[in-house]
Write a protein that holds these residues in place. Structure first.
Motif, PDB file in Angstrom:
ATOM      1  N   SER A  94       0.852  -1.188   0.000  1.00 23.33           N
ATOM      2  CA  SER A  94       0.000   0.000   0.000  1.00 23.33           C
ATOM      3  C   SER A  94       0.894   1.247   0.000  1.00 23.33           C
ATOM      4  CB  SER A  94      -0.934  -0.004   1.214  1.00 23.33           C
ATOM      5  OG  SER A  94      -0.198  -0.012   2.414  1.00 23.33           O
ATOM      6  N   TRP A  95       0.246   2.372  -0.174  1.00 27.44           N
ATOM      7  CA  TRP A  95       0.956   3.650  -0.236  1.00 27.44           C
ATOM      8  C   TRP A  95       0.700   4.391   1.067  1.00 27.44           C
ATOM      9  CZ3 TRP A  95       4.735   5.709  -2.815  1.00 27.44           C
ATOM     10  CH2 TRP A  95       4.933   7.084  -2.822  1.00 27.44           C
ATOM     11  N   SER A  96       1.758   4.853   1.734  1.00 23.30           N
ATOM     12  CA  SER A  96       1.621   5.550   3.007  1.00 23.30           C
ATOM     13  C   SER A  96       1.424   7.044   2.848  1.00 23.30           C
ATOM     14  CB  SER A  96       2.859   5.303   3.866  1.00 23.30           C
ATOM     15  OG  SER A  96       3.971   6.012   3.326  1.00 23.30           O
ATOM     16  N   GLY A  97       1.545   7.526   1.623  1.00 17.19           N
ATOM     17  CA  GLY A  97       1.503   8.961   1.373  1.00 17.19           C
ATOM     18  C   GLY A  97       2.856   9.458   0.931  1.00 17.19           C
ATOM     19  N   SER A  98       3.887   8.687   1.292  1.00 14.91           N
ATOM     20  CA  SER A  98       5.237   9.078   0.887  1.00 14.91           C
ATOM     21  C   SER A  98       6.090   7.893   0.432  1.00 14.91           C
ATOM     22  CB  SER A  98       5.952   9.802   2.033  1.00 14.91           C
ATOM     23  OG  SER A  98       6.043   8.950   3.155  1.00 14.91           O
ATOM     24  N   ALA A  99       5.619   6.681   0.711  1.00 14.23           N
ATOM     25  CA  ALA A  99       6.402   5.501   0.333  1.00 14.23           C
ATOM     26  C   ALA A  99       5.484   4.284   0.252  1.00 14.23           C
ATOM     27  CB  ALA A  99       7.497   5.248   1.367  1.00 14.23           C
TER      28      ALA A  99
END
Length: 177
Positions: A94-99
């Motif tokens: 998944s995408w954390s918002g930055s990685a």
């Protein structure tokens, strides 16, 4: 309720059977143990008691054998492997918002997931260098196991078994006659 917690997960599981009693005799007792282990386990809904007790026997058999350097029962090794195979781990991306992050997940019902996690933790303990350091408590009538942080540790708990031994020694030295 549980005399010793915080050891490696397989040892905590084996220690649910003390010399006096079995601490996992009801679904409620299992739920209480799972609550104590919540930081080390994935969230679990309803877990069946009987498969956990069966796995505990296999974990106990392999831990006791491996710590003594003898071959564990093949049926127990096979049961642990089967438990891991029933709910294999995969990584959900998944995408954390930055990685991109990878979160370990397991398919299956809560019981299969728990058994797989316990079996995997047992495999890690058995194949690591710490298995030969696992000890039996030296307290009278205590059958709990522990992994000593200090090589001179003798008891599962200095407050429980250690205190019993010290009190018994005191009374032996100071008994009349």
């Amino acid at each position: 309720m549980f005399p010793l917690l915080g050891e490696p997960l397989p040892i905590d599981l084996v220690n649910t059977r003390t010399s006096e009693e079995d601490l996992l005799t009801t679904p409620q007792a299992l739920a209480a143990w799972l609550d104590h282990q919540a930081e080390r386990l994935p969230p679990l809904a309803r877990v069946e008691l009987a498969p956990v007790l069966a796995l505990r026997e296999h974990v106990s058999d392999v831990v006791h054998a491996a710590r003594l350097g003898i071959e564990p029962p093949r049926k127990s090794l096979s049961a642990l492997t089967s438990a891991q195979r029933a709910a294999p781990v995969y990584r959900e991306l998944s995408w954390s918002g930055s990685a991109v992050i990878a979160t370990p997940r397991r398919p299956g019902d809560a019981t299969a997931v728990l058994l797989a996690v316990l079996a995997e933790a047992t495999a890690d303990l058995l194949t690591g260098s710490e298995i030969t350091k696992v000890r039996n408590c030296e307290g009278p009538d205590c059958r709990l196991l522990f992994l000593p942080a200090h090589p001179r540790r003798q008891w599962c708990s200095p407050k429980i078994c250690g205190n019993r031994v010290r009190v018994a020694r005191y009374y032996q030295r100071h008994k009349p006659g």
